[in-house]
Design an enzyme around this catalytic site. Structure first.
Site, mmCIF file in Angstrom:
data_model
loop_
_atom_site.group_PDB
_atom_site.id
_atom_site.type_symbol
_atom_site.label_atom_id
_atom_site.label_comp_id
_atom_site.label_asym_id
_atom_site.label_seq_id
_atom_site.Cartn_x
_atom_site.Cartn_y
_atom_site.Cartn_z
ATOM 1 N N CYS A 1 -24.529 5.490 -12.098
ATOM 2 C CA CYS A 1 -23.498 6.537 -12.003
ATOM 3 C C CYS A 1 -24.063 7.867 -12.506
ATOM 4 O O CYS A 1 -24.365 8.020 -13.692
ATOM 5 C CB CYS A 1 -22.279 6.127 -12.826
ATOM 6 S SG CYS A 1 -21.010 7.396 -12.860
ATOM 7 N N GLU B 1 0.824 -1.206 0.000
ATOM 8 C CA GLU B 1 0.000 0.000 0.000
ATOM 9 C C GLU B 1 0.861 1.261 0.000
ATOM 10 O O GLU B 1 0.550 2.226 -0.681
ATOM 11 C CB GLU B 1 -0.974 0.010 1.184
ATOM 12 C CG GLU B 1 -2.104 -0.999 1.073
ATOM 13 C CD GLU B 1 -2.963 -0.844 -0.182
ATOM 14 O OE1 GLU B 1 -3.124 0.282 -0.684
ATOM 15 O OE2 GLU B 1 -3.466 -1.870 -0.677
ATOM 16 N N CYS C 1 -16.955 3.550 -19.561
ATOM 17 C CA CYS C 1 -18.249 3.386 -18.851
ATOM 18 C C CYS C 1 -19.040 2.169 -19.339
ATOM 19 O O CYS C 1 -19.783 1.572 -18.564
ATOM 20 C CB CYS C 1 -19.087 4.642 -18.996
ATOM 21 S SG CYS C 1 -18.304 6.069 -18.236
HETATM 22 N N1 ADE Z 1 -3.394 1.023 -5.326
HETATM 23 C C1 ADE Z 1 -3.417 1.154 -3.994
HETATM 24 N N2 ADE Z 1 -3.603 -0.021 -3.392
HETATM 25 C C2 ADE Z 1 -3.704 -0.953 -4.359
HETATM 26 C C3 ADE Z 1 -3.881 -2.360 -4.377
HETATM 27 N N3 ADE Z 1 -4.013 -3.033 -3.249
HETATM 28 N N4 ADE Z 1 -3.932 -2.959 -5.555
HETATM 29 C C4 ADE Z 1 -3.808 -2.261 -6.686
HETATM 30 N N5 ADE Z 1 -3.642 -0.948 -6.751
HETATM 31 C C5 ADE Z 1 -3.582 -0.290 -5.591
#
Ligand code: ADE
Length: 256
Positions: free
Chosen positions: A223, A52, A214
């Site tokens: 949406c 992350e 979309c």
């Molecule tokens: N961007 C932020 N977290 C992510 C994740 N777990 N998988 C893919 N893109 C991301």
């Protein structure tokens, strides 16, 4: 060509029934979501946290080799906490935003010192750690601990901004409060890990900046931006500061 249609300020839309949205999201995720990324295998808090943080400002394809090299050298929080900062920065070379690496190292030390090397499992404790904001804390809780915590990273912000037809700049305080409320409202109690991943995937692959796809989106029927045909104009960009208007009086002298 990007059309510059002035966006009217609109009242904030009510939220959809979360169950309906979750059903659409899960059906889409089961079919199209990404499930083979390296950090989706063996989803320990350490691996999820590292991925992350790397993904905060960097694309998936760039992150993959860095993620793997990093784990080879520092397979767990203990080895990272005990490493000299220089060796962490060295592994980060080329990834940019080096404060991320410094914070990662600092946080590993704090988890070792204050939590006996075990990741805390609450939003407050996670958010207190350097480099972990509210959305990253939500991603760690939902993906690693399977707790229903909301996320609102750049991708999810774009999805929710369009879904709700938010015509103000999402960075505005009032907009952020509204988007977090939406993020919390839609987060499911079950499969929060898949839901978080699905929303990020939707933002990264379908609901992209500029021209989204979309026709492939599971939320297209609901949406607001799409239904109003304004999806390319959202999220609205940060309003430019108006230059201050100065008034002055000019005197003319004429030699006569
Ligand atoms: N961007 C932020 N977290 C992510 C994740 N777990 N998988 C893919 N893109 C991301």
């Amino acid at each position: 060509m990007k059309l510059k249609i002035p966006l009217m300020k609109q009242p904030k839309s009510p939220f959809l029934d979360p169950k309906r949205l979750q059903k659409l999201i899960f059906t889409w995720f089961d079919r199209y979501g990404r499930k083979n990324l390296p950090w989706q295998q063996n989803k320990t808090p350490y691996r999820v946290w590292l991925s992350e943080v790397m993904l905060q400002q960097t694309q998936v394809s760039t992150v993959i080799p860095y993620f793997e090299r990093f784990l080879q050298q520092f397979p767990d929080i203990e080895s990272l906490a005990n490493a000299p900062l220089d060796s962490v920065l060295h592994l980060w070379t080329g990834l940019g935003y080096y404060s991320r690496a410094r914070n990662l190292h600092k946080t590993a030390g704090l988890i070792k010192k204050n939590f006996a090397g075990i990741f805390p499992e609450t939003l407050d404790a996670l958010e207190d750690l350097p480099g972990i904001g509210r959305s990253t804390a939500g991603a760690i809780l939902s993906i690693a601990f399977k707790k229903p915590a909301a996320i609102l990273d750049g991708n999810v912000k774009r999805v929710l901004t369009r879904l709700q037809g938010l015509t103000e700049w999402p960075g505005e305080k009032e907009s952020l409060t509204y988007l977090w409320k939406a993020a919390i409202h839609y987060t499911p109690l079950n499969r929060p890990d898949d839901y978080a991943q699905a929303m990020m995937d939707l933002g990264a692959t379908i609901c992209v900046r500029g021209t989204p796809s979309c026709e492939k989106c599971p939320l297209k029927k609901y949406c607001i931006a799409h239904l109003q045909g304004i999806e390319k104009n959202l999220p609205r960009q940060k309003p430019k500061k108006k230059l201050p208007v100065r008034h002055a009086t000019l005197f003319f002298y004429s030699k006569k």
